[in-house]
Design a protein around this motif. Structure first.
Motif, PDB file in Angstrom:
ATOM      1  N   TYR A   3       0.834  -1.209   0.000  1.00 15.22           N
ATOM      2  CA  TYR A   3       0.000   0.000   0.000  1.00 15.22           C
ATOM      3  C   TYR A   3       0.866   1.255   0.000  1.00 15.22           C
ATOM      4  N   GLU A   4       2.071   1.131   0.601  1.00 20.14           N
ATOM      5  CA  GLU A   4       2.942   2.300   0.732  1.00 20.14           C
ATOM      6  C   GLU A   4       4.050   2.349  -0.311  1.00 20.14           C
ATOM      7  N   LYS A   5       4.584   1.194  -0.707  1.00 17.79           N
ATOM      8  CA  LYS A   5       5.725   1.186  -1.626  1.00 17.79           C
ATOM      9  C   LYS A   5       5.711  -0.085  -2.470  1.00 17.79           C
ATOM     10  N   LEU A   6       6.322   0.016  -3.658  1.00 20.66           N
ATOM     11  CA  LEU A   6       6.344  -1.105  -4.585  1.00 20.66           C
ATOM     12  C   LEU A   6       7.729  -1.718  -4.722  1.00 20.66           C
ATOM     13  N   THR A   7       8.679  -1.183  -3.983  1.00 19.87           N
ATOM     14  CA  THR A   7      10.027  -1.751  -3.944  1.00 19.87           C
ATOM     15  C   THR A   7      10.482  -1.752  -2.494  1.00 19.87           C
ATOM     16  N   THR A   8      11.050  -2.876  -2.052  1.00 21.77           N
ATOM     17  CA  THR A   8      11.511  -2.938  -0.670  1.00 21.77           C
ATOM     18  C   THR A   8      12.578  -4.014  -0.520  1.00 21.77           C
ATOM     19  N   GLU A  64      10.908  -6.069  -6.287  1.00 18.72           N
ATOM     20  CA  GLU A  64      10.449  -4.974  -7.130  1.00 18.72           C
ATOM     21  C   GLU A  64       9.206  -5.389  -7.915  1.00 18.72           C
ATOM     22  N   VAL A  65       8.094  -4.690  -7.658  1.00 16.58           N
ATOM     23  CA  VAL A  65       6.853  -4.930  -8.379  1.00 16.58           C
ATOM     24  C   VAL A  65       6.924  -4.248  -9.741  1.00 16.58           C
ATOM     25  N   ASP A  66       6.386  -4.900 -10.766  1.00 19.12           N
ATOM     26  CA  ASP A  66       6.269  -4.296 -12.092  1.00 19.12           C
ATOM     27  C   ASP A  66       5.270  -3.144 -11.978  1.00 19.12           C
ATOM     28  N   GLN A  67       5.799  -1.903 -11.978  1.00 25.10           N
ATOM     29  CA  GLN A  67       4.944  -0.750 -11.694  1.00 25.10           C
ATOM     30  C   GLN A  67       3.951  -0.457 -12.818  1.00 25.10           C
ATOM     31  N   ILE A  68       4.335  -0.704 -14.060  1.00 25.39           N
ATOM     32  CA  ILE A  68       3.411  -0.461 -15.170  1.00 25.39           C
ATOM     33  C   ILE A  68       2.215  -1.398 -15.051  1.00 25.39           C
ATOM     34  N   PHE A  69       2.489  -2.683 -14.815  1.00 34.82           N
ATOM     35  CA  PHE A  69       1.443  -3.686 -14.622  1.00 34.82           C
ATOM     36  C   PHE A  69       0.559  -3.293 -13.434  1.00 34.82           C
TER      37      PHE A  69
END
Length: 881
Positions: free
Chosen positions: A464-469, A555-560
């Protein structure tokens, strides 16, 4: 014994087990949205399968519920027996790997006998146990204090569904006294557990402790469970001293209301009319709850069950002299009876009654057709000198038109006929077999995946807060084993925290990569699901060696991800827009949120008009262009309800919930990902609307770039059409299409006129030379006309000219297509020649079939080469006549 209402008994049961640390689970929808093995939720344990098979670990392993359930496998018994129902409530307490036999037995005894609770006389209670379950017998005797002569060993006391969880069970019986004794004292069935009316089974406790394996052996389950069931209707009949379940406060108000509608018959007057009162009271309860949960009448699946129940109830109403729509008026009575635990029934009463009334009116029309068919069958039987209606024809009346078998027998008896009962029973068995086979491949309750059950590693979702950690790898699972390291292949991973969303609530799982501290991609994340203990379980393709306790970059695929969250927010806007445009009865019946499109299923009585779809689309886009803020509130469930949050059937909510607010327009419970502002969606476009089941519609739509691309593609198609029609502007297209349609209509009329003239020219020759066959005149020929319409025109000319007794014409208007028509003059019909009989003989020769009236019949086929053979066969058939 205490005088208790059904509402008091239900609440007392739930309160007792709540005092024993159980979580009270609300009654789930009758529609099993996540279980393909069931047509309806048919028991309390049906809603617990995910806990018992280990796919989900409950927050509290102790659960209790009063679950509304539907069973229709023996619908014919309803009304004829004391305790058969289509809809019933199952009180249950469940332990998922927590307490076992001692607690289940002693608590059952305490609830039943304690003066603070049910306060039943212990001397009137008996139990049955599985002979090999000596532990249960010991606990009943030593812990609960039940005398040994009140504990009966019964070989059948073992719950087993073939493969999967199984175990012994213990049933509790209440002795209703000698006044209910319907058997002789020495009858072998006159004991607790036998087939009798005196000893009433009120509770069953299943000790689920074995896994029945495919090789027919049993192994202990890794976690032993308790599954119990107490039928509310049965136990209410005990407290209210009722002879049957129907003389209780759950049914009597419905029976009284039906008496008022009848005005002629009263409950208790006779066994025959009592059956009708019971059927009506039972069926309207089931229909009311089923429609309230989103099912609608139809010709298949759940909808067929509702339609059948309504039709049976209407027919029984007619037997009580009720010749008008009346069932819909009983809906609010059901709501009033169940209001304390199911307030939603009264809230939806107007909508439910509307659906029932529409179905009653529809059936009244169908009833006329059924009566006509029955009368035709009776006439055929009489003409043939047969004294019995076939089982197949009677079953069709029952299955298609909703005629109760008893009514068919009664009408047939008035005409001196009987009914083939054996044939009817055979048809019924075949139908049930087809229904079983339709679901035979579906997966039943699975066995616990013990490896995942035992993994309780803490893991936090931070997406919910970040897509990379950065995260620490805590567990690697491959080939159903926990390992410390993997070099390549497929695996499942659990980290101490993750930004990857696990598939839930219709939103697909995130995709992405895992990197080491050098920035090298070591694995690709292809799927994320919830593990039984709540962790996000990552399915990955391993590219470089991974080790437990090492740190990695997730790392989440941000475009997807961003495409998905736009579409998810769009489903919330669409949900509310549908309510606004179609009405508050509409509610979500499922959704799928993909990156490229969204799919939204919702309940509605019929298809959505083009105008209403346009309104819905306009509303959603207006909310996008208003740039409404999208905020998430984390709160307790009661506060969320006060905010007006809409709960969805697919979700189970804990004490702390997430509520997504789209401005002041939409407020829903939701654990998914969303945009920060509706303006991020840019554009919303509905691409299709269709039906997917009884009373369920589906909308597919696109947003943002996908919406632009969809509109741009259609714009290009329109411009290509404009060019092909040699127009200068797009706005000219509608007018040009109208012109073309008019031109086509005129050309068709000209063609029809020319074809008519051609047909007349052919008739001049054909009709002048009829052939004499067996004392009758026949015209049989192949003609060159455009199709069946022209053949019918020729038949009209033949009839007007009275050219012969029989006419047989064939044409082949296109390759692999044949049209046949047969006509018979009044004289021919009187002589016993029927057009329908003749065409059935010759149509197969052109690869087709057909039928019709005695004076006119038609058929189609696919074999033009067989036309001459068909014409010759017509002549032969007449010769043999």
């Amino acid at each position: 014994m205490k005088e208790l209402t059904s509402s008091q008994i239900r609440q007392m049961y739930l309160d007792f087990f709540k005092s024993k640390g159980h979580e009270v689970m609300p009654s789930a929808s009758l529609i099993p949205h996540d279980d393909p093995t069931l047509l309806w939720i048919n028991s309390g344990v049906a809603t617990m399968k995910k806990f018992f098979d280990g796919s989900v670990v409950p927050k509290n392993p102790r659960i209790t519920s009063s679950q509304k359930s539907i069973r229709t496998n023996d619908i014919e018994n309803v009304g004829h027996t004391a305790r058969h129902h289509t809809l019933f409530e199952m009180l249950g307490n469940f332990s998922v790997g927590d307490y076992f036999k001692k607690e289940a037995i002693t608590w059952a005894w305490e609830l039943l006998t304690s003066p603070d609770w049910f306060g039943m006389d212990p001397a009137l209670l008996y139990v049955t146990v599985y002979p090999k379950d000596t532990d249960a017998k010991r606990i009943w005797h030593e812990e609960a204090g039940l005398p040994l002569d009140h504990i009966i060993e019964v070989e059948d006391n073992f719950w087993d569904i073939g493969q999967g969880p199984s175990g012994p069970d213990s049933e509790i019986f209440y002795d209703r006294g000698q006044e209910f004794n319907n058997l002789a004292d020495d009858d072998p069935e006159n004991y607790p557990g036998g087939e009798n009316e005196r000893y009433l089974e009120i509770w069953n406790i299943v000790f689920s402790e074995f896994n029945h394996k495919p090789d027919d052996t049993y192994e202990p389950l890794p976690h032993k469970n308790i599954d119990t069931g107490m039928g509310l209707e049965r136990v209410v009949s005990v407290f209210q001293h009722a002879k049957t379940n129907f003389e209780t406060d759950l049914f009597l108000p419905l029976i009284k209301a039906t008496e008022d509608e009848s005005g002629r018959y009263h409950y208790g007057d006779s066994k025959d009319t009592d059956v009708s009162f019971k059927v009506i009271a039972d069926h309207i309860r089931a229909v009311t709850f089923a429609i309230g949960d989103g099912a609608l009448p139809s010709n298949e699946g759940r909808g067929y069950v509702i339609r059948r129940l309504i039709r049976r109830a209407v027919m029984h109403g007619q037997q009580l002299g009720i010749d008008h729509a009346f069932l819909y008026q009983l809906v609010p009575v059901v709501g009033q009876i169940m209001q304390s635990y199911y307030p939603e029934v009264l809230e939806q009463a107007d909508y439910i009654a509307k659906v029932v009334r529409m179905e009653e009116d529809r059936f009244n029309e169908t009833l006329k057709d059924g009566l006509q068919l029955l009368n035709e069958n009776i006439e055929k039987a009489k003409k043939a000198g047969v004294k019995q209606l076939t089982g197949k024809s009677v079953f069709k009346l029952y299955d298609t038109y909703g005629f109760p078998l008893e009514l068919t027998k009664e009408i047939a008896a008035d005409q001196g006929l009987t009914v083939d009962q054996d044939g009817f029973d055979s048809e019924m068995k075949q139908q049930k077999k087809r229904a079983r086979l339709a679901r035979s491949d579906a997966k039943s309750m699975g066995v616990q995946r013990s490896l995942l059950l035992d993994i309780k590693t803490p893991s936090k979702y931070v997406g919910y807060e970040k897509l990379t950690t950065s995260a620490v790898l805590k567990n690697i699972i491959a080939d159903e084993k926990q390992i410390e390291e993997i070099t390549t292949g497929n695996a499942e991973l659990i980290f101490d925290q993750t930004p990857f969303y696990a598939e839930m609530g219709g939103q697909v799982a995130d995709r992405g990569v895992i990197k080491d501290d050098q920035g090298t991609i070591v694995a690709e994340v292809t799927d994320v699901q919830h593990a039984p203990n709540g962790q996000n379980l990552h399915t990955v393709k391993v590219l470089v060696a991974l080790k437990v306790d090492d740190s990695y970059q997730l790392e989440v695929d941000q475009i997807f991800h961003n495409k998905v969250r736009k579409n998810h927010t769009a489903t919330h806007l669409l949900d509310q827009a549908l309510r606004d445009v179609l009405g508050s009865h509409t509610h979500q019946a499922g959704s799928l949120v993909e990156p490229d499109y969204l799919r939204f299923d919702f309940t509605n009585l019929g298809s959505v008009t083009v105008n209403d779809l346009k309104k819905v689309e306009e509303v959603v886009n207006e909310k996008i262009w208003q740039a409404l803020p999208v905020k998430t509130v984390v709160t307790d469930i009661e506060a969320a309800k006060k905010m007006g949050a809409i709960a969805l059937f697919t979700e189970k909510y804990g004490k702390v919930v997430r509520v997504v607010k789209v401005g002041n327009y939409s407020t829903e419970f939701c654990g998914g990902n969303h945009v920060d502002n509706t303006s991020e969606l840019g554009l919303f476009k509905i691409t299709s609307e269709s039906g997917v089941g009884a009373g369920v519609r589906r909308i597919e739509a696109v947003t943002s770039k996908a919406a632009f691309e969809y509109l741009d593609h259609h714009d290009q198609l329109l411009r290509q059409t404009v060019q092909q029609l040699k127009l200068t502007q797009l706005k000219e297209l509608p007018h040009r299409l109208e012109q073309m349609n008019n031109e086509i209509r005129d050309l068709k009329q000209q063609v029809a006129t020319l074809e008519g003239k051609l047909a007349q020219q052919q008739t001049a020759d054909i009709f002048q030379h009829p052939e004499n066959v067996n004392g009758k005149t026949l015209v049989a020929a192949q003609v060159e006309v455009a199709g069946m319409q022209q053949l019918r025109a020729l038949a009209d000319q033949w009839k007007a000219k009275n050219s012969s007794d029989i006419l047989v014409l064939a044409t082949s208007p296109a390759e692999n297509k044949v049209n046949l028509i047969v006509a018979v003059s009044p004289t021919g019909v009187k002589a016993g020649i029927k057009a329908g009989d003749l065409i059935k003989q010759i149509a197969p020769l052109v690869g087709g079939g057909g039928g019709g009236r005695p004076d006119l019949a038609q058929a189609g086929g696919k074999k033009p080469a067989g036309i001459q053979a068909a014409l010759a066969a017509a002549k032969k058939w007449l010769t043999e006549r």
